[in-house]
Motif scaffolding. Structure first.
Motif, PDB file in Angstrom:
ATOM      1  N   HIS A  84      11.768   2.470  -0.916  1.00 12.01           N
ATOM      2  CA  HIS A  84      11.638   3.699  -2.002  1.00 12.01           C
ATOM      3  C   HIS A  84      10.401   3.919  -2.568  1.00 12.01           C
ATOM      4  O   HIS A  84       9.734   3.023  -2.739  1.00 12.01           O
ATOM      5  N   SER A  85       9.907   5.067  -2.538  1.00 11.47           N
ATOM      6  CA  SER A  85       8.787   5.511  -3.268  1.00 11.47           C
ATOM      7  C   SER A  85       8.614   5.110  -4.839  1.00 11.47           C
ATOM      8  O   SER A  85       9.754   5.322  -5.356  1.00 11.47           O
ATOM      9  N   VAL A  86       7.626   5.098  -5.282  1.00 12.71           N
ATOM     10  CA  VAL A  86       7.695   4.783  -6.746  1.00 12.71           C
ATOM     11  C   VAL A  86       7.616   5.941  -7.599  1.00 12.71           C
ATOM     12  O   VAL A  86       7.156   6.843  -7.268  1.00 12.71           O
ATOM     13  N   GLY A  87       8.309   5.883  -8.978  1.00 12.13           N
ATOM     14  CA  GLY A  87       8.673   7.057  -9.704  1.00 12.13           C
ATOM     15  C   GLY A  87      10.116   7.749  -9.526  1.00 12.13           C
ATOM     16  O   GLY A  87      10.850   7.396  -8.997  1.00 12.13           O
ATOM     17  N   ARG A  88      10.030   8.892 -10.005  1.00 12.84           N
ATOM     18  CA  ARG A  88      11.324   9.485 -10.104  1.00 12.84           C
ATOM     19  C   ARG A  88      11.573  10.158  -8.692  1.00 12.84           C
ATOM     20  O   ARG A  88      10.822  10.516  -8.025  1.00 12.84           O
ATOM     21  N   PRO A  89      12.946  10.136  -8.151  1.00  9.07           N
ATOM     22  CA  PRO A  89      13.374  10.424  -6.909  1.00  9.07           C
ATOM     23  C   PRO A  89      13.044  12.084  -7.006  1.00  9.07           C
ATOM     24  O   PRO A  89      13.387  12.714  -7.859  1.00  9.07           O
ATOM     25  N   ARG A  90      12.787  12.289  -5.455  1.00  5.11           N
ATOM     26  CA  ARG A  90      12.394  13.851  -5.464  1.00  5.11           C
ATOM     27  C   ARG A  90      13.940  14.449  -5.537  1.00  5.11           C
ATOM     28  O   ARG A  90      15.079  14.123  -5.280  1.00  5.11           O
ATOM     29  N   VAL A  91      13.975  15.780  -5.701  1.00  2.00           N
ATOM     30  CA  VAL A  91      15.100  16.666  -5.988  1.00  2.00           C
ATOM     31  C   VAL A  91      15.400  17.111  -4.397  1.00  2.00           C
ATOM     32  O   VAL A  91      14.778  17.296  -3.539  1.00  2.00           O
ATOM     33  N   ARG A  92      16.782  16.641  -4.224  1.00  4.61           N
ATOM     34  CA  ARG A  92      17.173  16.899  -2.965  1.00  4.61           C
ATOM     35  C   ARG A  92      17.888  18.168  -2.968  1.00  4.61           C
ATOM     36  O   ARG A  92      18.378  18.693  -4.008  1.00  4.61           O
TER      37      ARG A  92
END
Length: 131
Positions: A84-92
């Motif tokens: 998983h990338s660091v930070g807030r998850p992208r909006v799907r």
């Protein structure tokens, strides 16, 4: 300008980019004129409302197809590759739909009457953001 907007992931920044009515009339934010008044003057439909309505209708259409096309399978696909990338998850794309219709929205979209009634709430959500 909004042709093919159905697959877009709606976020507030994207909705605000469609505010070109001020530029048409040569107004700035310092003029303190509300967007509703500007829309009344230009007679231009609200893009946020139109895009969200198109997206809602397309989501219902994709969920109701039963002929084995890839659309429904793509909506249910969850990639499990890499970290998983660091930070807030992208909006799907489905996140906004789940807020209004719940986590089982794909099954619920098969009932057209119920789906249309919820669509009004979904469109209103983005209309308020666009103001």
């Amino acid at each position: 300008m909004i042709y093919g907007a159905e697959p877009w992931t709606l976020i507030e920044d994207l909705i605000h980019k469609f505010k070109i009515e001020r530029a048409i009339l040569g107004l700035s934010l310092r003029d303190r004129i509300r967007n509703d008044e500007i829309r009344r003057r230009t007679k231009v439909t609200d893009n946020a409302q139109r895009i969200s309505k198109l997206k809602w209708q397309w989501a219902g259409h994709v969920c109701r197809t039963t002929d084995g096309r890839w659309g429904r399978r793509v909506l249910q696909w969850r990639p499990r590759i890499g970290k998983h990338s660091v930070g807030r998850p992208r909006v799907r794309w489905t996140d906004n739909l789940k807020k209004v219709a719940g986590s089982g929205w794909i099954r619920k979209a098969e009932d057209r009457v119920w789906w249309r009634s919820l669509g009004k709430a979904y469109v209103q959500q983005w209309t308020l953001v666009g103001c």
